[in-house]
Design a protein around this motif. Structure first.
Motif, PDB file in Angstrom:
ATOM      1  N   ASP A 171      23.815  49.063  49.246  1.00 43.92           N
ATOM      2  CA  ASP A 171      22.859  48.846  48.156  1.00 43.92           C
ATOM      3  C   ASP A 171      23.331  47.664  47.305  1.00 43.92           C
ATOM      4  N   PRO A 172      22.533  46.595  47.195  1.00 42.27           N
ATOM      5  CA  PRO A 172      22.959  45.422  46.406  1.00 42.27           C
ATOM      6  C   PRO A 172      23.295  45.754  44.962  1.00 42.27           C
ATOM      7  N   ALA A 173      22.694  46.814  44.432  1.00 42.12           N
ATOM      8  CA  ALA A 173      22.967  47.192  43.047  1.00 42.12           C
ATOM      9  C   ALA A 173      24.370  47.762  42.876  1.00 42.12           C
ATOM     10  N   ARG A 174      25.013  48.168  43.991  1.00 38.11           N
ATOM     11  CA  ARG A 174      26.348  48.752  43.931  1.00 38.11           C
ATOM     12  C   ARG A 174      27.447  47.740  44.230  1.00 38.11           C
ATOM     13  N   VAL A 175      27.073  46.491  44.442  1.00 41.34           N
ATOM     14  CA  VAL A 175      28.052  45.472  44.816  1.00 41.34           C
ATOM     15  C   VAL A 175      28.008  44.320  43.820  1.00 41.34           C
ATOM     16  N   GLY A 176      29.179  43.919  43.345  1.00 40.98           N
ATOM     17  CA  GLY A 176      29.269  42.784  42.448  1.00 40.98           C
ATOM     18  C   GLY A 176      29.521  41.499  43.211  1.00 40.98           C
ATOM     19  N   PRO A 177      29.634  40.370  42.515  1.00 40.71           N
ATOM     20  CA  PRO A 177      29.911  39.086  43.174  1.00 40.71           C
ATOM     21  C   PRO A 177      31.251  39.120  43.914  1.00 40.71           C
ATOM     22  N   PHE A 178      31.286  38.462  45.058  1.00 40.57           N
ATOM     23  CA  PHE A 178      32.538  38.402  45.816  1.00 40.57           C
ATOM     24  C   PHE A 178      33.557  37.555  45.060  1.00 40.57           C
ATOM     25  N   SER A 179      34.785  38.033  45.016  1.00 38.58           N
ATOM     26  CA  SER A 179      35.870  37.299  44.359  1.00 38.58           C
ATOM     27  C   SER A 179      37.115  37.350  45.241  1.00 38.58           C
ATOM     28  N   ALA A 180      37.488  36.211  45.793  1.00 35.27           N
ATOM     29  CA  ALA A 180      38.693  36.160  46.622  1.00 35.27           C
ATOM     30  C   ALA A 180      39.933  36.498  45.805  1.00 35.27           C
ATOM     31  N   ALA A 181      39.892  36.173  44.498  1.00 31.25           N
ATOM     32  CA  ALA A 181      41.046  36.452  43.636  1.00 31.25           C
ATOM     33  C   ALA A 181      41.346  37.945  43.567  1.00 31.25           C
ATOM     34  N   THR A 182      40.312  38.773  43.627  1.00 32.62           N
ATOM     35  CA  THR A 182      40.503  40.220  43.585  1.00 32.62           C
ATOM     36  C   THR A 182      41.366  40.696  44.750  1.00 32.62           C
ATOM     37  N   TYR A 183      41.044  40.239  45.947  1.00 35.27           N
ATOM     38  CA  TYR A 183      41.778  40.661  47.142  1.00 35.27           C
ATOM     39  C   TYR A 183      43.165  40.033  47.180  1.00 35.27           C
ATOM     40  N   ALA A 184      43.264  38.779  46.762  1.00 36.70           N
ATOM     41  CA  ALA A 184      44.565  38.108  46.749  1.00 36.70           C
ATOM     42  C   ALA A 184      45.506  38.782  45.749  1.00 36.70           C
ATOM     43  N   TRP A 185      44.993  39.129  44.575  1.00 36.54           N
ATOM     44  CA  TRP A 185      45.811  39.801  43.562  1.00 36.54           C
ATOM     45  C   TRP A 185      46.321  41.136  44.094  1.00 36.54           C
ATOM     46  N   SER A 186      45.455  41.891  44.719  1.00 36.61           N
ATOM     47  CA  SER A 186      45.841  43.200  45.240  1.00 36.61           C
ATOM     48  C   SER A 186      46.919  43.070  46.312  1.00 36.61           C
ATOM     49  N   LEU A 187      46.793  42.063  47.173  1.00 35.82           N
ATOM     50  CA  LEU A 187      47.804  41.841  48.206  1.00 35.82           C
ATOM     51  C   LEU A 187      49.145  41.440  47.604  1.00 35.82           C
ATOM     52  N   LEU A 188      49.118  40.483  46.685  1.00 37.00           N
ATOM     53  CA  LEU A 188      50.352  39.924  46.146  1.00 37.00           C
ATOM     54  C   LEU A 188      51.055  40.861  45.174  1.00 37.00           C
ATOM     55  N   VAL A 189      50.292  41.580  44.375  1.00 39.09           N
ATOM     56  CA  VAL A 189      50.886  42.406  43.323  1.00 39.09           C
ATOM     57  C   VAL A 189      51.202  43.818  43.804  1.00 39.09           C
ATOM     58  N   LEU A 190      50.379  44.364  44.684  1.00 40.37           N
ATOM     59  CA  LEU A 190      50.573  45.742  45.127  1.00 40.37           C
ATOM     60  C   LEU A 190      51.127  45.833  46.549  1.00 40.37           C
ATOM     61  N   VAL A 191      50.387  45.280  47.507  1.00 42.10           N
ATOM     62  CA  VAL A 191      50.719  45.512  48.915  1.00 42.10           C
ATOM     63  C   VAL A 191      52.045  44.867  49.310  1.00 42.10           C
ATOM     64  N   LEU A 192      52.237  43.592  49.017  1.00 39.67           N
ATOM     65  CA  LEU A 192      53.449  42.910  49.481  1.00 39.67           C
ATOM     66  C   LEU A 192      54.730  43.490  48.872  1.00 39.67           C
ATOM     67  N   PRO A 193      54.789  43.755  47.557  1.00 38.43           N
ATOM     68  CA  PRO A 193      56.004  44.412  47.037  1.00 38.43           C
ATOM     69  C   PRO A 193      56.244  45.788  47.645  1.00 38.43           C
ATOM     70  N   ASN A 194      55.168  46.534  47.892  1.00 37.65           N
ATOM     71  CA  ASN A 194      55.327  47.840  48.533  1.00 37.65           C
ATOM     72  C   ASN A 194      55.902  47.696  49.934  1.00 37.65           C
ATOM     73  N   LEU A 195      55.352  46.759  50.700  1.00 41.74           N
ATOM     74  CA  LEU A 195      55.859  46.518  52.053  1.00 41.74           C
ATOM     75  C   LEU A 195      57.312  46.061  52.026  1.00 41.74           C
ATOM     76  N   LEU A 196      57.630  45.181  51.081  1.00 43.42           N
ATOM     77  CA  LEU A 196      58.990  44.653  51.006  1.00 43.42           C
ATOM     78  C   LEU A 196      59.998  45.759  50.733  1.00 43.42           C
ATOM     79  N   PHE A 197      59.688  46.623  49.788  1.00 49.45           N
ATOM     80  CA  PHE A 197      60.634  47.689  49.468  1.00 49.45           C
ATOM     81  C   PHE A 197      60.785  48.668  50.624  1.00 49.45           C
TER      82      PHE A 197
END
Length: 254
Positions: free
Chosen positions: A133-159
């Motif tokens: 549903d288009p009403a349930r989706v906001g504008p695409f933001s690459a920064a959102t996915y990049a932030w999640s990878l760099l701040v959450l996923v990569l430190p978790n993987l590293l540890f």
């Protein structure tokens, strides 16, 4: 020799069916979570399906699966020579430990990162499907996915990778590594209880930073949840620094 170990092990990892099976499962979960009613982390209410807070929380939850992936890729790489019976022969060569262990660690870590990059791309694709549903989706933001990878996923993987590699290299026992996995799960599950009345300690003791993320976005309005990335300050920043430093310390110990 570091480069040779890294290249050999990376090629080896990329040929393993297990890597692609796990990558497919995680990518499918990410895709379904972003594009259907199957939701990682519970209901999101009226928040956009690709809102920054939602994406960060879902990728953080997926990164918990790294425990089992890293056990197979990183710890398994260190134990492979012992299991195959060529460890004594290999250790008799004039190689350096940091080349041998560093090359294998980086190859396994790179393979794990690849898996989560694919899962992240699948999550972004899921939110863009025509049935959403288009009403349930906001504008695409690459920064959102990049932030999640760099701040959450990569430190978790590293540890997780550093912790399990330290166990594998020092004990040379797969049983000990699995005990370490159980201890890590217990640490995460008990982080909130261990903090007691001290909320700050509870947030620091969470190695995946999911509690720190929840605390940082607890008072967001609906509009803020749909548009804003959590600020990398306060307890969220302290958590990421703490577990990243611990990971580097364990690599040095290994």
């Amino acid at each position: 020799m570091f480069t040779e170990f890294f290249r050999f092990d990376l090629r080896y990892q990329l040929r393993q069916p297990l890597l692609w099976i796990v990558a497919s499962v995680l990518a499918l979960l990410a895709f379904l979570s972003a594009g259907t009613g199957i939701r990682l982390g519970g209901a999101i209410g009226n928040t956009f399906m690709n809102a920054p807070v939602v994406v960060a929380n879902q990728l953080g939850i997926l990164s918990m699966a790294a425990l089992f992936l890293v056990t197979a890729l990183v710890a398994g790489a260190v134990l492979r020579d012992n299991d195959s019976g060529i460890a004594d022969l290999l250790y008799a060569t004039p190689m350096r430990k940091r080349d041998y262990l560093g090359g294998r660690f980086l190859a396994g870590f790179a393979a794990c990162v690849l898996v989560f990059v694919l899962a992240t791309l699948a999550m972004a694709a899921g939110a863009a499907m025509p049935w959403v549903d288009p009403a349930r989706v906001g504008p695409f933001s690459a920064a959102t996915y990049a932030w999640s990878l760099l701040v959450l996923v990569l430190p978790n993987l590293l540890f997780v990778a550093a912790f399990l590699m330290l166990l594998a290299a020092t004990t040379r026992s797969l049983v000990a590594v699995y005990v370490g996995v159980l201890a890590f799960v217990t640490l995460w599950a008990g982080a909130g209880l261990a903090g007691g009345s001290d909320a700050s300690l509870a947030l620091l003791l969470d190695p995946f930073a999911l509690r720190a993320l929840a605390q940082a976005t607890r008072y967001y309005t609906g509009a803020e949840r749909n548009t804003q990335l959590p600020a990398l300050t306060g307890m969220l920043l302290a958590n990421r620094v703490l577990w990243s430093v611990l990971a580097l310390a364990m690599l040095g110990a290994t």
